[in-house]
Motif scaffolding. Sequence first.
Motif, mmCIF file in Angstrom:
data_model
loop_
_atom_site.group_PDB
_atom_site.id
_atom_site.type_symbol
_atom_site.label_atom_id
_atom_site.label_comp_id
_atom_site.label_asym_id
_atom_site.label_seq_id
_atom_site.Cartn_x
_atom_site.Cartn_y
_atom_site.Cartn_z
ATOM 1 N N ASP A 1 12.693 70.733 35.767
ATOM 2 C CA ASP A 1 13.613 69.398 37.019
ATOM 3 C C ASP A 1 13.993 70.794 38.063
ATOM 4 O O ASP A 1 14.686 70.350 39.321
ATOM 5 C CB ASP A 1 14.682 68.694 36.470
ATOM 6 N N PHE B 1 12.777 58.733 39.368
ATOM 7 C CA PHE B 1 14.170 59.977 38.597
ATOM 8 C C PHE B 1 15.500 59.398 39.216
ATOM 9 O O PHE B 1 15.833 59.707 40.097
ATOM 10 C CB PHE B 1 13.781 61.187 38.994
ATOM 11 N N VAL C 1 7.960 66.566 41.853
ATOM 12 C CA VAL C 1 8.277 66.955 40.212
ATOM 13 C C VAL C 1 7.142 67.789 40.791
ATOM 14 O O VAL C 1 5.939 67.923 40.982
ATOM 15 C CB VAL C 1 8.052 65.453 39.304
ATOM 16 N N THR D 1 3.550 64.196 32.417
ATOM 17 C CA THR D 1 5.233 65.030 33.921
ATOM 18 C C THR D 1 6.008 63.559 34.170
ATOM 19 O O THR D 1 7.614 63.871 33.782
ATOM 20 C CB THR D 1 4.336 64.987 35.391
ATOM 21 N N ILE E 1 10.071 63.553 32.858
ATOM 22 C CA ILE E 1 11.310 63.175 33.409
ATOM 23 C C ILE E 1 11.947 61.568 33.195
ATOM 24 O O ILE E 1 12.659 61.878 33.427
ATOM 25 C CB ILE E 1 10.016 62.889 35.258
ATOM 26 N N GLU F 1 16.254 61.715 32.138
ATOM 27 C CA GLU F 1 16.811 60.768 32.558
ATOM 28 C C GLU F 1 17.344 59.599 31.566
ATOM 29 O O GLU F 1 19.005 59.495 31.386
ATOM 30 C CB GLU F 1 15.947 59.769 33.527
#
Length: 297
Positions: free
Chosen positions: A195, A209, A216, A264, A268, A272
């Motif tokens: 991150d 996100f 990212v 990816t 993410i 989250e």
Amino acid sequence: MKLLVNLCSYLGYGMLWGVSFLPLPVMYLVTDVLFVILFYGVHYRRKVVDMNLRNSFPEKSEEERKRIARKYYRHLCDTFAEFYKLWHISEDEIKRRCVMVNMDVPHRYFEQGRSVIAFSGHYGNWEMMYSYKLWEKDVELIPIYKPIHNKVFDRMTCKIRSRFGATPLAKADTLRVMLRNQQEGKITMTGFIGDQTPNKRSLHFWTRFLNQDTAVLEGTERIARKLNQPVVFVNMRKVKRGYYHAEFYDLCSDPQSLEPGELTRMHIQMLERFIREEPAYWLWSHRRWKHKRAVVA
């Protein structure tokens, strides 16, 4: 000037080395004072934290976001103590304070003779993960890190992180070493913190996100696809002050079967999910959204 910097660095090294012998409950007395100084006194990065929380949680009230911020600063101060305590903490104590959960997730890949990539974020206390080899002794843990410019503190940080058998690896050497390990048949777990904020030259992949357009880094996915190593996610769940559960979740057993960008996004989205469950334990003082996506006319 360089001599003065080196002198201050070694003095800081010695001070932190000495403090790390103190029991954690005593160190927490120091971080309680540090919290008051950072939060109420110098307002360390308060504008950054407040902006990040406001943009991430527009549905929450101002009072709710303030409670999250206060809890975050307390946790941030505690992570300093917990990191430096790793210098001299006993194996028994660190195993009590950081329990590995769902270890069968990566273990079944190891039994197949496959190395594993572990995704994580700046959540909970990610530094506790360096004790992993106390639980899985036959697998080499290779955490990827960005070297610190100050050589004294860089050596100190690597010394602490390798205390329980981990082998920290500089980011620039990642692919070369992972390729060599795979060619030699070594079974490893390579850990990536996924991150971080990309630099301006790496603003190629964007996703949503925490309610925001977010750039990212794609490097970890590219390596996973190139080597076709299974990917797991590690959530450092805070149980109570000074105690964590490192929870393993299966992300993908066959990265080459996924479309570019999918892995990816999966990482993410999982990060989250855990942040929304308990927001205070993510690194809110980081300028995560300093880059904005260019508007195409």
